[in-house]
Motif scaffolding. Sequence first.
Motif, PDB file in Angstrom:
ATOM      1  N   ARG A 286     -15.596   1.630   1.323  1.00  0.00           N
ATOM      2  CA  ARG A 286     -14.959   2.253   2.493  1.00  0.00           C
ATOM      3  C   ARG A 286     -14.250   3.549   2.084  1.00  0.00           C
ATOM      4  O   ARG A 286     -14.320   4.561   2.792  1.00  0.00           O
ATOM      5  N   ILE A 287     -13.573   3.504   0.964  1.00  0.00           N
ATOM      6  CA  ILE A 287     -12.890   4.710   0.482  1.00  0.00           C
ATOM      7  C   ILE A 287     -13.898   5.833   0.247  1.00  0.00           C
ATOM      8  O   ILE A 287     -13.695   6.973   0.698  1.00  0.00           O
ATOM      9  N   VAL A 288     -14.981   5.513  -0.443  1.00  0.00           N
ATOM     10  CA  VAL A 288     -15.983   6.530  -0.773  1.00  0.00           C
ATOM     11  C   VAL A 288     -16.574   7.135   0.496  1.00  0.00           C
ATOM     12  O   VAL A 288     -16.771   8.345   0.595  1.00  0.00           O
ATOM     13  N   PHE A 289     -16.841   6.304   1.509  1.00  0.00           N
ATOM     14  CA  PHE A 289     -17.370   6.814   2.770  1.00  0.00           C
ATOM     15  C   PHE A 289     -16.365   7.755   3.440  1.00  0.00           C
ATOM     16  O   PHE A 289     -16.722   8.832   3.916  1.00  0.00           O
ATOM     17  N   LEU A 290     -15.099   7.357   3.472  1.00  0.00           N
ATOM     18  CA  LEU A 290     -14.077   8.141   4.181  1.00  0.00           C
ATOM     19  C   LEU A 290     -13.695   9.413   3.430  1.00  0.00           C
ATOM     20  O   LEU A 290     -13.151  10.345   4.035  1.00  0.00           O
ATOM     21  N   ILE A 297      -6.179   9.840   2.429  1.00  0.00           N
ATOM     22  CA  ILE A 297      -6.542   8.502   2.899  1.00  0.00           C
ATOM     23  C   ILE A 297      -5.427   7.526   2.544  1.00  0.00           C
ATOM     24  O   ILE A 297      -4.922   7.527   1.417  1.00  0.00           O
ATOM     25  N   ILE A 298      -5.063   6.704   3.511  1.00  0.00           N
ATOM     26  CA  ILE A 298      -4.110   5.614   3.282  1.00  0.00           C
ATOM     27  C   ILE A 298      -4.701   4.336   3.865  1.00  0.00           C
ATOM     28  O   ILE A 298      -5.155   4.327   5.010  1.00  0.00           O
ATOM     29  N   CYS A 299      -4.710   3.271   3.076  1.00  0.00           N
ATOM     30  CA  CYS A 299      -5.083   1.947   3.595  1.00  0.00           C
ATOM     31  C   CYS A 299      -3.833   1.327   4.195  1.00  0.00           C
ATOM     32  O   CYS A 299      -2.866   1.054   3.475  1.00  0.00           O
ATOM     33  N   GLY A 318      -6.992   1.449  -5.099  1.00  0.00           N
ATOM     34  CA  GLY A 318      -6.361   2.472  -4.270  1.00  0.00           C
ATOM     35  C   GLY A 318      -5.711   3.548  -5.116  1.00  0.00           C
ATOM     36  O   GLY A 318      -5.879   4.745  -4.856  1.00  0.00           O
ATOM     37  N   LYS A 319      -4.985   3.144  -6.144  1.00  0.00           N
ATOM     38  CA  LYS A 319      -4.315   4.139  -6.985  1.00  0.00           C
ATOM     39  C   LYS A 319      -5.334   5.007  -7.714  1.00  0.00           C
ATOM     40  O   LYS A 319      -5.137   6.223  -7.860  1.00  0.00           O
ATOM     41  N   LYS A 320      -6.432   4.414  -8.173  1.00  0.00           N
ATOM     42  CA  LYS A 320      -7.466   5.180  -8.872  1.00  0.00           C
ATOM     43  C   LYS A 320      -7.991   6.317  -8.006  1.00  0.00           C
ATOM     44  O   LYS A 320      -8.249   7.421  -8.488  1.00  0.00           O
ATOM     45  N   HIS A 321      -8.109   6.061  -6.692  1.00  0.00           N
ATOM     46  CA  HIS A 321      -8.640   7.065  -5.763  1.00  0.00           C
ATOM     47  C   HIS A 321      -7.533   7.858  -5.061  1.00  0.00           C
ATOM     48  O   HIS A 321      -7.822   8.602  -4.131  1.00  0.00           O
ATOM     49  N   ASN A 322      -6.286   7.658  -5.491  1.00  0.00           N
ATOM     50  CA  ASN A 322      -5.134   8.312  -4.847  1.00  0.00           C
ATOM     51  C   ASN A 322      -5.065   7.988  -3.352  1.00  0.00           C
ATOM     52  O   ASN A 322      -4.749   8.830  -2.522  1.00  0.00           O
ATOM     53  N   VAL A 323      -5.372   6.746  -3.039  1.00  0.00           N
ATOM     54  CA  VAL A 323      -5.285   6.236  -1.671  1.00  0.00           C
ATOM     55  C   VAL A 323      -3.963   5.480  -1.523  1.00  0.00           C
ATOM     56  O   VAL A 323      -3.667   4.566  -2.303  1.00  0.00           O
ATOM     57  N   GLY A 324      -3.145   5.855  -0.543  1.00  0.00           N
ATOM     58  CA  GLY A 324      -1.909   5.128  -0.288  1.00  0.00           C
ATOM     59  C   GLY A 324      -2.210   3.694   0.101  1.00  0.00           C
ATOM     60  O   GLY A 324      -3.225   3.422   0.754  1.00  0.00           O
ATOM     61  N   MET A 325      -1.330   2.769  -0.281  1.00  0.00           N
ATOM     62  CA  MET A 325      -1.604   1.339  -0.089  1.00  0.00           C
ATOM     63  C   MET A 325      -0.450   0.649   0.635  1.00  0.00           C
ATOM     64  O   MET A 325       0.677   0.589   0.127  1.00  0.00           O
ATOM     65  N   ILE A 326      -0.742   0.130   1.830  1.00  0.00           N
ATOM     66  CA  ILE A 326       0.249  -0.584   2.639  1.00  0.00           C
ATOM     67  C   ILE A 326      -0.332  -1.945   3.000  1.00  0.00           C
ATOM     68  O   ILE A 326      -1.254  -2.054   3.809  1.00  0.00           O
ATOM     69  N   ASN A 327       0.175  -2.988   2.378  1.00  0.00           N
ATOM     70  CA  ASN A 327      -0.363  -4.342   2.616  1.00  0.00           C
ATOM     71  C   ASN A 327       0.237  -4.962   3.868  1.00  0.00           C
ATOM     72  O   ASN A 327       1.275  -4.520   4.362  1.00  0.00           O
TER      73      ASN A 327
END
Length: 392
Positions: A286-290, A297-299, A318-327
């Motif tokens: 999903r990250i790669v597509f977006l 990008i933030i999850c 998420g951290k590897k791709h610099n995607v913010g992470m909110i569980n």
Amino acid sequence: MATLTPVERRKVFRPLRKIKLILLLLLCASAIAAQGRWTEQKANEWYAAQGWLAGANFVPASAINELEMWQADTFDPKRIDLELGWAESIGMNTMRVFLHDLAYQQDPAGFKKRLDQFLEISAKHKIKPMIVLFDSVWDPNPQIGKQRAPRRGVHNSGWVQSPGAKALANRAEYPRLEKYVRDVVGTFSSDKRINSWDIWNEPDNKNGNDYAKQDPPNKVELVNNLLKLSFKWAREANPQQPLTSGVWKGDYFKEGKLDATEQIQLDNSDFITFHSYESEGDFEKRIVFLQKYKRPIICTEYMARPRGSTFVAIMPVGKKHNVGMINWGFVQGKSQTNYPWDSWEKPYVEYEPWIWFHDIFRTDGTPYLREETDLIKRLTGKTKAMTAAMAR
């Protein structure tokens, strides 16, 4: 040709100057109103200034839903302060927080005062929340006033939609919703304590159980119209913070196709948000597509342990791709999101699940799994900061 005297020239040109000034003011007003979606550059510069974002979807343990969180009688700043202290202790720097249109309608001034108090508490703990305005998930019949008690052993048994089904289906309610969006976003439009505005959570969620029967049969059509309007209203309040609404369902990352709701979300979002309760492989796809949208990008929802969506498996991706992470889920409480989704069919009335579905802390602040909070500290840099502080 006759020459005008100074007095005559003033009489001729003064009205022209007034007209010129009026036209200039109109052009300025038009330019402000026309501020649209942020450019990729502006969005990426904003994101770079945030640092890596990590947090949770937040409702205090004392509240079963958004209304109980924000109504005057049940707003609990002491509990909020306590829990956000726990978030700070593991390095979290954002929280995703849901508002409700009925809490605003009941008491606009008081509602905004409580939101300001919440932001003050958040800032004390170095947390900049993402504010959610609308939500299409769970009970479509919200009622102001005292909220019902949790159903024993059932996941999120009291969460309510905003707007409710009746308001969504009744266009006469839209001016009220417009006032809510414009006033809240406008009041806090330049507030640096806010990270961003999430316009609508899972807007086309048709829900399950009996709730599906209580939603309007044309819910998606109604939502798509109101979603576009809501982005417009928020945008015209001229916020300095960015806007978003997260894609959350389906195999768009496999098929490369977006439905109408997803298209509206992505076309209007300054930065990209998404939900995923899947294991590591599909999460990363999903990250790669977006990433093709070239925006931050933030999850904004993940972490359902029995489904393979765990902190250990997902947060490092998420951290590897610099995607913010909110569980989803922070403290075990009246929302009961430590119980799984299937508890709606089979309530856990005799025991809590062996493996929690969501949530990080027990009600008393003890971590559910200390290995998880240790991992979060390492990924957020909290462990390194604590070590450095001890060395001094």
